[in-house]
Design a protein around this motif. Structure first.
Motif, PDB file in Angstrom:
ATOM      1  N   LYS A   1     -31.422  47.663  10.671  1.00  0.00           N
ATOM      2  CA  LYS A   1     -30.126  47.452  11.318  1.00  0.00           C
ATOM      3  C   LYS A   1     -28.992  48.031  10.476  1.00  0.00           C
ATOM      4  O   LYS A   1     -28.105  48.694  11.000  1.00  0.00           O
TER       5      LYS A   1
ATOM      6  N   ASP B   1     -24.246  48.032  21.900  1.00  0.00           N
ATOM      7  CA  ASP B   1     -25.560  48.278  22.508  1.00  0.00           C
ATOM      8  C   ASP B   1     -26.683  47.620  21.709  1.00  0.00           C
ATOM      9  O   ASP B   1     -27.857  47.900  21.931  1.00  0.00           O
ATOM     10  N   GLU B   2     -26.308  46.783  20.789  1.00  0.00           N
ATOM     11  CA  GLU B   2     -27.269  46.202  19.875  1.00  0.00           C
ATOM     12  C   GLU B   2     -28.298  45.336  20.615  1.00  0.00           C
ATOM     13  O   GLU B   2     -27.962  44.547  21.490  1.00  0.00           O
ATOM     14  N   GLU B   3     -29.551  45.480  20.198  1.00  0.00           N
ATOM     15  CA  GLU B   3     -30.585  44.592  20.737  1.00  0.00           C
ATOM     16  C   GLU B   3     -31.129  43.738  19.613  1.00  0.00           C
ATOM     17  O   GLU B   3     -31.177  44.164  18.473  1.00  0.00           O
TER      18      GLU B   3
ATOM     19  N   SER C   1     -29.009  51.750  10.916  1.00  0.00           N
ATOM     20  CA  SER C   1     -29.039  52.329  12.258  1.00  0.00           C
ATOM     21  C   SER C   1     -27.643  52.800  12.638  1.00  0.00           C
ATOM     22  O   SER C   1     -26.638  52.342  12.114  1.00  0.00           O
ATOM     23  N   GLU C   2     -27.616  53.727  13.562  1.00  0.00           N
ATOM     24  CA  GLU C   2     -26.326  54.298  13.969  1.00  0.00           C
ATOM     25  C   GLU C   2     -25.924  53.743  15.334  1.00  0.00           C
ATOM     26  O   GLU C   2     -25.013  54.242  15.978  1.00  0.00           O
ATOM     27  N   VAL C   3     -26.638  52.720  15.770  1.00  0.00           N
ATOM     28  CA  VAL C   3     -26.397  52.191  17.113  1.00  0.00           C
ATOM     29  C   VAL C   3     -25.017  51.536  17.185  1.00  0.00           C
ATOM     30  O   VAL C   3     -24.603  50.830  16.277  1.00  0.00           O
ATOM     31  N   ASN C   4     -24.350  51.761  18.255  1.00  0.00           N
ATOM     32  CA  ASN C   4     -23.076  51.103  18.536  1.00  0.00           C
ATOM     33  C   ASN C   4     -23.331  49.595  18.667  1.00  0.00           C
ATOM     34  O   ASN C   4     -24.203  49.181  19.421  1.00  0.00           O
TER      35      ASN C   4
END
Lengths: 348, 348
Positions: free
Chosen positions: A320, A329-331, A323-326
């Motif tokens: 986490k 949009d996190e799961e 990660s580059e996730v917005n």
């Protein structure tokens, strides 16, 4: 040298709880405006520096993970830390550890302290008091400020984060099924109060195993130990409770205990009452502890794979962090670690 | 997000040891000018922020104590932490814990990380690797920058700081005297290599007890276990070594072991060879562990009072933090915690 005032001191001075101070300083809607103003003014006067995670995160990464555990004199938690350290070190992170000592206030204080620029994210297992009070604001607010949290072992569904849990239900069910297979007719359960989530799930596993085998669960065979007492210190009291259980139920021929100490004490009591383990009573404990292996007879256990839990928790957290996730949009993931039944001498 | 470069990364990139990087960044005279320039330039290029303890101390107090221990899966260290926490909390301090995992580099990295504004002072027990390498620059430099250090258990005379130690010599001597009193004629010692200071002192206590009782020490009765192996994992190897000792010395009727695991393994091996404990062989271990109490037969031990050590260490550190003494007039104390012999079933 001027000392920084702490949450605890503010709470003591104003005669409110640490939770109230913490919430007031974060401007929580749960706290009345009056109280908020009083606390905020006091904090300002005494130069309290609120934890500013967002700021510190923007400025730098520490490559450090904070782990908060309920107690240190506990093999399970040591093993989790060992696992987390292993993965963290491999991926270039350090680990620092804080202890809640099963206290809600200490948990809040420790999170406050570590989140204050020392670490990038948390791995933690909740204190019993937090579970009892069901006050989770410190976790949620830490996360809402952008610092990820991975919880292990003691978790609750109300908190949205990555979690690593043991399959408590099936672990317990398999253990009790083993006792049934081994011809036990009267199986006692030694558990904790239901607010400890793992105690509850293990109790459910016990009940389900009986149910599927058409054995009627009897409440007099279920002993729930008040675990706010430190039984490492008061072993006699624990022994007395378990002896009471055996004496009131002479037919007990199987015991499933939700931890190592209860299981070993059950064996001790059985021996004292002239019962042979495993011939008269078979015993299984839920634990990864070192005592089980060295006990005489050695104890059959449901292994929790504590080290693996720690490894998995560190993986989830570092993934986490990197990660580059917005965040929108996190799961979130819940990883369930399967248990194994380690058969030793306390069962046939 | 831009990551802060770590000591470890600098060391790896420049192919030098962490100790060299740490010394070069502190401008130590031990390091050549060439190397210093190279390392300092690299650190600057990658925005390495050296630990500036003096600055952070001037600006604020954290009310937090850092504890660095060699390993977490170890009851002795857990108990020390419990004791330190107890006193720290009572006096308004928090505790955070770092692990060296018996590695010199990790010890340096952890001190660097925690000293960087997170804590006011250290309580620590050195890693085995540090003892072996005899490189103590990180302790001395931390102290010279104004951050106090209290060492416990594993200490060396070269470092000038407050220390809390167990009376290893007399603890061991008393244990061996007990075996002699109990008519043991051939007493084996199971110890660690001499660079582990406590192992050395306990070995000396063993030798002195024999000497004072006019018993000739025999080198074939002294087994020094290579403790760089993780024997919790490789129990078989430990067992084989101890079995070898028993087989080569059929007259052994007493065993003094410098830790719990060695003592319990000795009892196990004795049982396997058909010897009764305590009738044929009496065993004493040096430990505060939980296994001793629960073993069958339960183990007679030299109790180290680990919790008391932690309490004392925290007292010394906080006294120093709160004292107004001019650092130039500073005195250092070494507190020696006396041991007790806890007699259980493994001796007559």
């Amino acid at each position: 040298m001027k000392r920084k005032i702490t949450l605890k001191q503010i709470a003591r001075e104003l005669d409110v709880s640490i939770s109230t101070v913490s919430k007031a300083l974060r401007n929580s809607a749960e706290i009345s405006d009056d109280t908020k103003q009083k606390i905020q003014a006091f904090a300002k006067l005494y130069n309290y520096r609120p934890n500013n995670i967002a700021l510190s995160l923007k400025n730098r990464r520490t490559n450090t993970i904070g782990i908060i555990i309920p107690e240190i004199v506990h093999h399970f938690f040591s093993e989790v830390i060992r696992g987390a350290e292993l993965v963290a070190n491999k991926r270039g992170y350090n680990v620092i550890i804080g202890l809640s000592n099963e206290s809600f206030s200490k948990e809040v204080i420790n999170m406050e302290m570590l989140a204050n620029g020392s670490i990038d994210g948390f791995i933690l297992s909740m204190s019993k008091e937090t579970l009892q009070q069901q006050d989770y604001h410190h976790f949620n607010e830490t996360m809402s400020q952008g610092m990820p949290v991975v919880m292990f072992d003691r978790v609750v569904s109300e908190i949205k984060c990555d979690k690593v849990i043991v399959d408590d239900f099936n672990g317990a069910k398999n253990a009790v099924e083993k006792l049934i297979e081994n011809k036990c007719k009267s199986i006692a359960l030694i558990s904790t109060p239901d607010y400890v989530s793992v105690g509850k799930l293990r109790t459910q596993g016990y009940l389900e195993a009986l149910n599927e085998n058409n054995i009627l669960a009897e409440s007099k065979l279920i002993l729930k130990i008040d675990d706010t007492v430190d039984y490492e210190v008061h072993l006699d009291a624990l022994e007395a409770e378990i002896e009471q259980l055996f004496k009131a139920n002479k037919k007990i021929d199987g015991v499933f205990a939700v931890n190592e100490l209860y299981a070993l004490t059950a064996m001790k009591v059985a021996r004292k009452l002239g019962l042979n383990v495993p011939n008269d009573v078979q015993v299984i404990g839920f634990t990864d502890g070192v005592l089980s292996k060295h006990a005489t007879p050695s104890l059959t256990t449901v292994s929790q794979h504590a080290q693996q839990m720690g490894e998995k928790a560190a993986q989830l957290l570092i993934d986490k962090l990197e990660s580059e996730v917005n965040p929108a949009d996190e799961e979130f993931h819940t990883v369930v670690i399967a248990t194994d039944l380690v058969e030793r001498e306390s069962t046939k």
